[in-house]
Design a protein around this motif. Sequence first.
Motif, mmCIF file in Angstrom:
data_model
loop_
_atom_site.group_PDB
_atom_site.id
_atom_site.type_symbol
_atom_site.label_atom_id
_atom_site.label_comp_id
_atom_site.label_asym_id
_atom_site.label_seq_id
_atom_site.Cartn_x
_atom_site.Cartn_y
_atom_site.Cartn_z
ATOM 1 N N ALA A 12 0.848 -1.204 0.000
ATOM 2 C CA ALA A 12 0.000 0.000 0.000
ATOM 3 C C ALA A 12 0.878 1.246 0.000
ATOM 4 C CB ALA A 12 -0.934 -0.010 1.200
ATOM 5 N N LEU A 13 1.933 1.219 0.770
ATOM 6 C CA LEU A 13 2.820 2.393 0.829
ATOM 7 C C LEU A 13 3.483 2.665 -0.513
ATOM 8 C CD1 LEU A 13 4.537 2.013 4.318
ATOM 9 C CD2 LEU A 13 2.850 3.715 3.653
ATOM 10 N N ALA A 14 3.704 1.612 -1.283
ATOM 11 C CA ALA A 14 4.344 1.780 -2.596
ATOM 12 C C ALA A 14 3.424 2.479 -3.583
ATOM 13 C CB ALA A 14 4.774 0.428 -3.149
ATOM 14 N N ARG A 15 2.140 2.561 -3.249
ATOM 15 C CA ARG A 15 1.174 3.255 -4.122
ATOM 16 C C ARG A 15 0.986 4.708 -3.706
ATOM 17 N NH1 ARG A 15 -3.483 -0.752 -3.119
ATOM 18 N NH2 ARG A 15 -4.767 0.768 -4.256
ATOM 19 N N MET A 16 1.822 5.183 -2.785
ATOM 20 C CA MET A 16 1.745 6.562 -2.293
ATOM 21 C C MET A 16 3.031 7.288 -2.666
ATOM 22 S SD MET A 16 0.857 7.338 1.673
ATOM 23 C CE MET A 16 0.226 5.756 2.086
ATOM 24 N N HIS A 109 -10.429 9.902 3.912
ATOM 25 C CA HIS A 109 -11.212 8.697 3.638
ATOM 26 C C HIS A 109 -12.351 8.995 2.663
ATOM 27 C CE1 HIS A 109 -13.001 4.774 4.439
ATOM 28 N NE2 HIS A 109 -14.142 5.415 4.288
ATOM 29 N N ASN A 110 -13.114 10.034 2.930
ATOM 30 C CA ASN A 110 -14.287 10.328 2.093
ATOM 31 C C ASN A 110 -13.885 10.772 0.690
ATOM 32 O OD1 ASN A 110 -16.157 9.612 4.061
ATOM 33 N ND2 ASN A 110 -16.085 11.641 5.011
ATOM 34 N N SER A 111 -12.770 11.469 0.554
ATOM 35 C CA SER A 111 -12.286 11.846 -0.783
ATOM 36 C C SER A 111 -11.879 10.606 -1.571
ATOM 37 C CB SER A 111 -11.085 12.793 -0.675
ATOM 38 O OG SER A 111 -11.452 13.988 -0.031
ATOM 39 N N LEU A 112 -11.188 9.695 -0.909
ATOM 40 C CA LEU A 112 -10.773 8.459 -1.581
ATOM 41 C C LEU A 112 -11.988 7.623 -1.973
ATOM 42 C CD1 LEU A 112 -7.684 7.684 0.641
ATOM 43 C CD2 LEU A 112 -7.630 8.128 -1.830
ATOM 44 N N GLU A 113 -13.005 7.613 -1.139
ATOM 45 C CA GLU A 113 -14.220 6.854 -1.440
ATOM 46 C C GLU A 113 -14.955 7.448 -2.649
ATOM 47 O OE1 GLU A 113 -15.061 3.949 -0.410
ATOM 48 O OE2 GLU A 113 -16.966 3.991 -1.488
ATOM 49 N N GLN A 114 -15.038 8.775 -2.709
ATOM 50 C CA GLN A 114 -15.648 9.422 -3.881
ATOM 51 C C GLN A 114 -14.868 9.051 -5.140
ATOM 52 O OE1 GLN A 114 -18.167 11.795 -4.340
ATOM 53 N NE2 GLN A 114 -18.836 11.860 -2.217
ATOM 54 N N ALA A 115 -13.559 9.083 -5.029
ATOM 55 C CA ALA A 115 -12.696 8.762 -6.169
ATOM 56 C C ALA A 115 -12.909 7.316 -6.617
ATOM 57 C CB ALA A 115 -11.233 8.987 -5.786
ATOM 58 N N ARG A 116 -12.908 6.418 -5.667
ATOM 59 C CA ARG A 116 -13.071 4.987 -5.968
ATOM 60 C C ARG A 116 -14.383 4.730 -6.715
ATOM 61 N NH1 ARG A 116 -15.223 0.397 -4.148
ATOM 62 N NH2 ARG A 116 -16.544 1.516 -2.673
ATOM 63 N N GLN A 117 -15.443 5.392 -6.267
ATOM 64 C CA GLN A 117 -16.757 5.198 -6.892
ATOM 65 C C GLN A 117 -16.776 5.663 -8.343
ATOM 66 O OE1 GLN A 117 -19.791 6.903 -4.357
ATOM 67 N NE2 GLN A 117 -19.180 5.599 -2.639
ATOM 68 N N GLY A 119 -14.131 5.298 -10.310
ATOM 69 C CA GLY A 119 -13.104 4.538 -11.022
ATOM 70 C C GLY A 119 -11.794 5.274 -11.192
ATOM 71 N N VAL A 120 -11.541 6.239 -10.304
ATOM 72 C CA VAL A 120 -10.312 7.045 -10.385
ATOM 73 C C VAL A 120 -9.087 6.172 -10.104
ATOM 74 C CG1 VAL A 120 -9.031 8.790 -9.057
ATOM 75 C CG2 VAL A 120 -11.317 9.304 -9.932
ATOM 76 N N ARG A 121 -8.108 6.261 -11.002
ATOM 77 C CA ARG A 121 -6.871 5.476 -10.810
ATOM 78 C C ARG A 121 -5.768 6.298 -10.172
ATOM 79 N NH1 ARG A 121 -5.735 2.948 -16.531
ATOM 80 N NH2 ARG A 121 -3.921 2.182 -15.396
ATOM 81 N N LEU A 157 -8.569 0.548 -6.004
ATOM 82 C CA LEU A 157 -8.635 1.909 -6.552
ATOM 83 C C LEU A 157 -8.786 2.924 -5.435
ATOM 84 C CD1 LEU A 157 -11.020 1.593 -9.652
ATOM 85 C CD2 LEU A 157 -8.543 1.912 -9.683
ATOM 86 N N PRO A 158 -8.192 4.113 -5.581
ATOM 87 C CA PRO A 158 -7.233 4.519 -6.608
ATOM 88 C C PRO A 158 -5.955 3.660 -6.562
ATOM 89 C CG PRO A 158 -7.997 6.430 -5.332
ATOM 90 C CD PRO A 158 -8.479 5.209 -4.631
ATOM 91 N N GLU A 159 -5.300 3.583 -7.716
ATOM 92 C CA GLU A 159 -4.048 2.818 -7.772
ATOM 93 C C GLU A 159 -2.906 3.601 -7.127
ATOM 94 O OE1 GLU A 159 -3.497 2.150 -11.933
ATOM 95 O OE2 GLU A 159 -5.093 0.640 -12.028
ATOM 96 N N THR A 160 -2.862 4.905 -7.412
ATOM 97 C CA THR A 160 -1.744 5.732 -6.939
ATOM 98 C C THR A 160 -2.262 7.023 -6.327
ATOM 99 O OG1 THR A 160 -0.421 4.877 -8.772
ATOM 100 C CG2 THR A 160 0.449 6.813 -7.632
ATOM 101 N N VAL A 161 -1.718 7.363 -5.176
ATOM 102 C CA VAL A 161 -2.087 8.594 -4.473
ATOM 103 C C VAL A 161 -0.851 9.487 -4.364
ATOM 104 C CG1 VAL A 161 -2.920 9.565 -2.296
ATOM 105 C CG2 VAL A 161 -3.890 7.418 -3.150
ATOM 106 N N TYR A 162 -0.961 10.689 -4.919
ATOM 107 C CA TYR A 162 0.119 11.670 -4.809
ATOM 108 C C TYR A 162 -0.199 12.624 -3.666
ATOM 109 C CZ TYR A 162 1.231 9.941 -9.442
ATOM 110 O OH TYR A 162 1.547 9.120 -10.500
#
Length: 185
Positions: A12-16, A109-117, A119-121, A157-162
């Motif tokens: 998971a850390l490798a995706r950040m 958390h809520n931003s990531l959930e919106q993104a996931r819904q 299909g944000v990568r 998803l998301p795959e990568t978080v900057y």
Amino acid sequence: MCASETHTGSKALARMEVVEGDITRMAVDAIVNAANSSLLGGGGVDGAIHRAAGPELLAECRTLGGCPTGEARITGAYRLPATYVIHTVGPVWQGGDRGEAELLAACYHNSLEQARQKGVRTIAFPAISCGVYRYPVMEAARIAVREVREFLERHALPETVYLVCFGPEVCRAYRRALEEIQEGR
Ligand code: ADP
């Protein structure tokens, strides 16, 4: 200054990734806006995002009727290189005993959930609450890194978080927070 990218150990850390720069220039699927609860624009990163996106963004935000602290809303990104803007409202720092940590965690958390819904990568976050809202940067960085890791451990998803830092102080804090979490501290 810090290196342009920080890759980390576990899955998971490798995706950040920690990047230094201007979030409005990032060609990712979604950028997150540290908005205020009116969603009608403000200073800091919010002002920069609205300026770069153009007036259509404000027009869409007007239809949303605001957003409570800790929650997130998604819109188009108009003239930005991103596809979506996810607007979240961070807590104003009031000393730490007004639920600020839980509210800041909820923003991530809520931003990531919106993104996931949607299909944000790829998604980019600014340091929510670390500007005008005065959240102590090191504490905010620890919350950001922990929440993002927890989410990525549970979801593909998301795959990568900057994690986008505007200046070296935030950059240093994220790097330290990532080191701490890698070492299990
Ligand atoms: P808040 O009101 O949530 O504190 P601010 O916009 O004042 O939001 O600050 C949040 C963080 O965003 C701060 O670390 C600030 O330096 C940073 N920031 C400001 N402009 C940009 C930008 N264009 N890109 C990325 N981060 C930015």
